[in-house]
Design an enzyme around this catalytic site. Structure first.
Site, PDB file in Angstrom:
ATOM      1  N   CYS A  80     -49.174  12.529  46.375  1.00 17.61           N
ATOM      2  CA  CYS A  80     -48.042  11.792  46.935  1.00 17.61           C
ATOM      3  C   CYS A  80     -47.821  12.180  48.409  1.00 17.61           C
ATOM      4  O   CYS A  80     -48.661  11.886  49.241  1.00 17.61           O
ATOM      5  CB  CYS A  80     -46.798  12.000  46.058  1.00 17.61           C
ATOM      6  SG  CYS A  80     -45.535  10.756  46.347  1.00 17.61           S
ATOM      7  N   HIS A 172     -49.028  10.535  40.817  1.00 14.83           N
ATOM      8  CA  HIS A 172     -48.786  11.901  40.354  1.00 14.83           C
ATOM      9  C   HIS A 172     -49.707  12.213  39.177  1.00 14.83           C
ATOM     10  O   HIS A 172     -49.389  11.888  38.040  1.00 14.83           O
ATOM     11  CB  HIS A 172     -47.316  12.066  39.982  1.00 14.83           C
ATOM     12  CG  HIS A 172     -46.426  12.071  41.176  1.00 14.83           C
ATOM     13  ND1 HIS A 172     -46.189  13.204  41.911  1.00 14.83           N
ATOM     14  CD2 HIS A 172     -45.759  11.076  41.795  1.00 14.83           C
ATOM     15  CE1 HIS A 172     -45.399  12.918  42.926  1.00 14.83           C
ATOM     16  NE2 HIS A 172     -45.124  11.626  42.883  1.00 14.83           N
ATOM     17  N   GLU A 174     -50.135  14.937  37.921  1.00 18.18           N
ATOM     18  CA  GLU A 174     -49.574  16.042  37.147  1.00 18.18           C
ATOM     19  C   GLU A 174     -48.595  15.586  36.065  1.00 18.18           C
ATOM     20  O   GLU A 174     -48.251  16.366  35.183  1.00 18.18           O
ATOM     21  CB  GLU A 174     -48.890  17.051  38.090  1.00 18.18           C
ATOM     22  CG  GLU A 174     -47.602  16.572  38.762  1.00 18.18           C
ATOM     23  CD  GLU A 174     -47.824  15.720  40.020  1.00 18.18           C
ATOM     24  OE1 GLU A 174     -48.857  15.042  40.111  1.00 18.18           O
ATOM     25  OE2 GLU A 174     -46.939  15.711  40.891  1.00 18.18           O
ATOM     26  N   SER A 226     -26.127  26.571  22.120  1.00 16.21           N
ATOM     27  CA  SER A 226     -25.625  25.222  21.850  1.00 16.21           C
ATOM     28  C   SER A 226     -26.137  24.701  20.518  1.00 16.21           C
ATOM     29  O   SER A 226     -25.623  23.728  19.981  1.00 16.21           O
ATOM     30  CB  SER A 226     -26.088  24.276  22.957  1.00 16.21           C
ATOM     31  OG  SER A 226     -27.504  24.152  22.888  1.00 16.21           O
ATOM     32  N   GLY A 228     -29.240  23.710  20.431  1.00 18.65           N
ATOM     33  CA  GLY A 228     -30.400  22.938  20.879  1.00 18.65           C
ATOM     34  C   GLY A 228     -31.660  23.797  20.844  1.00 18.65           C
ATOM     35  O   GLY A 228     -31.598  25.004  20.585  1.00 18.65           O
ATOM     36  N   VAL A 229     -32.785  23.147  21.117  1.00 14.99           N
ATOM     37  CA  VAL A 229     -34.077  23.826  21.017  1.00 14.99           C
ATOM     38  C   VAL A 229     -34.137  25.027  21.964  1.00 14.99           C
ATOM     39  O   VAL A 229     -34.542  26.127  21.571  1.00 14.99           O
ATOM     40  CB  VAL A 229     -35.216  22.847  21.414  1.00 14.99           C
ATOM     41  CG1 VAL A 229     -36.568  23.496  21.226  1.00 14.99           C
ATOM     42  CG2 VAL A 229     -35.126  21.561  20.620  1.00 14.99           C
ATOM     43  N   ASP A 230     -33.702  24.820  23.221  1.00 10.54           N
ATOM     44  CA  ASP A 230     -33.910  25.859  24.234  1.00 10.54           C
ATOM     45  C   ASP A 230     -33.142  27.145  23.898  1.00 10.54           C
ATOM     46  O   ASP A 230     -33.705  28.237  23.896  1.00 10.54           O
ATOM     47  CB  ASP A 230     -33.479  25.358  25.621  1.00 10.54           C
ATOM     48  CG  ASP A 230     -34.131  24.034  25.974  1.00 10.54           C
ATOM     49  OD1 ASP A 230     -35.173  23.724  25.386  1.00 10.54           O
ATOM     50  OD2 ASP A 230     -33.579  23.308  26.834  1.00 10.54           O
ATOM     51  N   SER A 231     -31.843  27.017  23.622  1.00 11.44           N
ATOM     52  CA  SER A 231     -31.079  28.249  23.385  1.00 11.44           C
ATOM     53  C   SER A 231     -31.482  28.899  22.058  1.00 11.44           C
ATOM     54  O   SER A 231     -31.414  30.117  21.914  1.00 11.44           O
ATOM     55  CB  SER A 231     -29.572  27.989  23.453  1.00 11.44           C
ATOM     56  OG  SER A 231     -29.186  27.015  22.531  1.00 11.44           O
TER      57      SER A 231
END
Ligand code: XMP
Length: 606
Positions: A80, A172, A174, A226, A228-231
Site C-alpha cells: 500500500c 494488503h 497481509e 467480561s 469473553g474469549v480474551d479475558s
C-alpha cells in the site's frame, strides 16, 4: 539457534503489526522497526517489508524517514503506502486518486516468483486513496486490479524490479481477505529473501508464563473478566503462571450486557475452575448515570472505559487488594484502533485503552499477556490451555457492550453534502434496480487507515445478495462521504428518514437487548452461530416516513482477526424470522441488514 528474520517498517497502517504476525506464522522471525531507525538497525535482516500508512504519498506526507533502507542489499517489499513509496523512490509517479475499498481481482501479468503456485486472477483486499500512475525505468507491472461490475481497471497493483529486488503491492497481502496473501508473503520470504522457516510458536505459552511471572513478581493480579474469549484465556494463563490464589477475577455488569449475560458468564467462569476468587458487581446504575445525555461516540467510549476503572478501584478498596495489578485481556486490534502506535490514526478508543489506563500502563500497574495477539491466535492459545470449544469459539462481544450499538442523536439532521450525494447515489442504485436514501446521521468507519465518520445509505428493493454487495462496493468507490450500506428488510420503500433526539436509556437498552436476543436465537436455531464470526445488532434513532423511533440494523460478518470483515449472507428463512419477530417490537420503525465490508465500515457502528 539464530533464526532468519525480516524487518517490518511500521508507517502506522492498521495492518503493520499483522504483517509481522503473518510472517511469524510462516516460521520466520519478524520484528517491527520504526521508519526513522538508523540503518544499522536494519542490517541483520534478510528482507524488509514496508507497511501501509494513514499518510498520503501523493502529497509527500511522512517523508522524513530513513531512505537508506533502499540502499540495503536485502530485498524490499512495500504494501500500500510502502508500494507507493517504492514506486516514487525509483522514479515512478503517485497520484491522489484511483481509490479502492475492499475486494478486488488482481490480474497477474506474467509468471513471477512472487506469485508462484497461484492462479492468473487472485482475490485481493484494497484500502487506499492514492495509486501508482507510472513506474520508474527499472520497474515493470506485475499485476493490475479490476473492481466490481463496471470493471474499473487499476494499473500497477503489483510492481517489481528483479534487478533491484524491490517489489510493491497496492493491495494488503497481509489481511485474510487477500485469499492467497499468505502464499505471496511466503514466496517473498522463501523465494526472494531466501529465509529458512525455523522460528516456531511452540513455546509461546511457556514464554508468556515466564513473562507474566517476571512482571508480576510476588504480587497478585485482579483481572476484569467480561466472560469473553480474551479475558477468559488471559485468566487461564494467569492461573497457570501465578496459581489460583494469586488471581482475583472481577465481573462487572455494566448495564450494557446482553439478556441474562452476567448470570451465564459467572456460571461459565465457575465451570472453568476460575472461581477461587470470583467477584461480581452490578454497576448498571453507575454506568447509566455516567452516560446520561451523552451523544458523541468517542465520548461514550471514554466514559465507559473510565467507569470500568472507577468500579475496579472501588471494588479493590472494598476487598482490601489495592496493591494488586490490574489484569486485562487486551488484544492487538484494541491498541492499533485506538491509535496506540506512533503513527496510527485513532479509529475508535477501545474501552481498555482510555487515557487513565494508558497512565496506569506507564506506571506499571497493568498486565496484559495477550496484547500482541489477534483473536484467531487467542483462540488457538485457549484451545491449547484446555478451554472448551464453546467458550473459545463464542462470538466476540465488545467491552463497551450494547453501549456502542445504541446510536445516539441530538435530533438535528446532518445533511451536509446530500445535494451532490443524492443524484449520484440514485444513479448507482438504479443500475441495480434499487432505491437509495442517505441517512442523516453518521457512523464510524475506516478508510485507507484513517477514521471515517460518515453517512450510511439505505438501499431498498429486491436484489440478489451478490448484486447488493456489488452495489455497495460501487457506491463506496464513487460517492465520497459514505462509509456504510444497509439493505431495507421492510416491505415499503421509505422516502423520508428523520433522526430523533436519543441517548443511552434503560428503555432503549431493553429494546436493543430484545432485538439482539431474537437475532442470536435465530442464528443458533438455524445452525449459523459458528459460521458467522460476529453479528452485532444496532439501534439507530430514526423515524421512517413519520413512523416509529428506532431502525434496527443487523450486522452479520465473516472475519478472522477483526481487522477486515465481509458481510455475511443470511438465508431467507432467517431473514423472514427476523422480520416477523423484530418489526412488531414497540417503537421499531424498520429493519435492515448491514452489507458493508471493513473497510470502509468498521464492525461496530461506533
Ligand atoms: P471494529 O468495530 O473496530 O471492531 O471493527 C473490531 C472488533 O473489536 C470489537 N470491539 C471492541 N472490543 N473493546 C473490546 O474489547 C472495545 O472497546 C471494542 N470496540 C470494538 C468489535 O466487537 C469487533 O469484534
Amino acid at each position: 539457534m539464530k533464526h532468519d528474520a525480516v524487518a517490518v517498517v511500521d508507517f502506522g497502517g492498521q495492518y503493520a503489526h499483522l504483517i509481522a504476525t503473518k510472517v511469524r506464522r510462516l516460521h520466520v522471525l519478524a520484528e517491527i522497526r520504526q521508519p526513522e531507525d538508523p540503518i544499522e538497525a536494519f542490517t541483520p535482516y534478510k528482507g524488509v517489508i514496508v507497511s501501509g500508512s494513514p499518510s498520503l504519498a501523493s502529497f509527500g506526507e511522512d517523508q522524513d524517514y530513513n531512505k537508506a533502507i533502499y540502499d540495503l542489499d536485502a530485498p524490499v517489499l512495500g504494501l500500500c503506502f510502502g508500494h507507493q513509496e517504492i514506486a516514487q523512490h525509483y522514479g515512478g509517479r503517485v497520484v491522489h486518486g484511483g481509490r479502492e475499498w475492499g475486494r478486488a481481482d488482481l490480474h497477474i501479468v506474467r509468471d513471477h516468483p512472487l506469485f508462484k503456485g497461484l492462479g492468473p486472477v487472485e482475490q485481493v483486499w484494497m484500502s487506499h486513496f492514492d495509486s501508482v500512475a507510472e513506474v520508474g525505468p527499472d520497474f515493470e507491472e506485475l499485476g493490475y486490479s479490476v473492481l466490481g461490475d463496471a470493471g474499473d481497471q487499476h494499473r500497477f497493483a503489483a510492481i517489481g524490479s528483479d534487478r533491484l529486488r524491490r517489489y510493491g503491492f497496492q493491495f494488503h497481502a497481509e489481511v485474510d481477505d487477500t485469499v492467497h496473501g499468505t502464499e505471496m508473503l511466503a514466496n517473498f520470504l522463501f523465494g526472494i529473501c531466501g529465509c529458512a522457516p525455523t522460528w516456531t510458536m511452540e513455546r509461546y505459552v511457556e514464554e508468556q508464563v515466564e513473562r507474566v511471572r517476571r512482571q508480576v513478581g510476588d504480587r497478585s493480579v485482579f483481572l476484569l473478566a467480561s466472560g469473553g474469549v480474551d479475558s477468559t484465556v488471559a485468566a487461564k494463563l494467569f492461573g497457570l503462571a501465578l496459581g489460583a490464589d494469586r488471581l482475583h477475577l472481577l465481573h462487572v455488569d455494566n448495564g450494557l450486557m446482553r439478556k441474562d449475560e452476567s448470570r451465564e458468564v459467572l456460571a461459565t467462569l465457575s465451570r472453568l475452575g476460575l472461581d477461587r476468587h470470583l467477584h461480581f458487581v452490578d454497576a448498571g446504575d453507575t454506568f447509566l448515570r455516567a452516560l446520561e445525555g451523552v451523544v458523541e461516540p468517542e465520548q461514550k467510549r471514554q466514559i465507559i472505559g473510565e467507569t470500568f476503572v472507577e468500579v475496579f478501584e472501588c471494588e479493590a478498596r472494598r476487598l482490601g487488594i489495592e496493591g494488586h495489578l490490574l489484569g486485562q485481556g487486551t488484544i492487538y486490534p484494541d491498541t492499533i484502533e485506538t491509535g496506540g502506535t506512533k503513527r496510527a490514526d485513532t479509529i475508535k478508543t477501545h474501552h481498555n485503552r482510555v487515557p487513565i489506563i494508558e497512565e496506569m500502563i506507564a506506571a506499571g500497574r497493568i498486565v496484559e499477556p495477550l496484547a500482541e495477539l489477534y483473536k484467531v491466535e487467542v483462540r488457538e492459545l485457549g484451545e491449547q490451555l484446555g478451554i472448551p470449544r464453546d467458550v473459545v469459539w463464542r462470538q466476540p462481544f465488545p467491552g463497551p457492550g450494547l453501549g456502542v450499538r445504541l446510536l445516539c442523536s441530538t435530533g438535528v439532521e446532518d445533511r451536509k453534502g446530500f445535494e451532490t450525494m443524492v443524484p449520484r447515489l440514485e444513479e448507482i442504485a438504479a443500475r441495480y434496480g434499487l432505491a437509495a436514501l442517505p441517512i442523516p446521521i453518521r457512523s464510524v468507519g475506516v478508510k485507507a487507515d484513517v477514521r471515517a465518520y460518515e453517512h450510511p445509505v439505505l438501499f431498498s428493493g429486491p436484489a440478489e445478495w451478490a448484486r447488493l454487495v456489488e452495489a455497495a462496493g460501487t457506491m463506496f468507490r464513487h460517492v465520497p462521504g459514505v462509509n456504510r450500506a444497509v439493505w431495507n428488510l421492510g416491505v415499503e420503500v421509505p422516502t423520508r428518514v428523520r433522526p430523533l433526539a436519543a441517548t443511552v436509556t434503560r428503555e432503549r437498552l431493553d429494546l436493543l437487548r430484545e432485538a439482539d436476543h431474537i437475532v442470536m436465537t435465530a442464528l443458533g436455531r438455524h445452525g449459523l452461530y459458528g459460521t458467522i464470526w460476529q453479528c452485532p445488532t444496532v439501534l439507530v434513532p430514526l423515524e421512517i416516513d413519520g413512523r416509529g423511533r428506532e431502525l434496527v440494523i443487523v450486522r452479520p460478518i465473516h472475519s478472522e482477526r477483526a481487522m477486515t470483515a465481509t458481510p455475511a449472507h443470511l438465508p431467507e428463512a432467517v431473514v423472514d424470522e427476523l422480520r416477523r419477530l423484530i418489526l412488531p417490537l414497540p417503537g421499531v420503525s424498520g429493519l435492515a441488514i448491514d452489507i458493508t465490508s471493513k473497510p470502509p465500515g468498521t464492525i461496530e457502528w461506533e
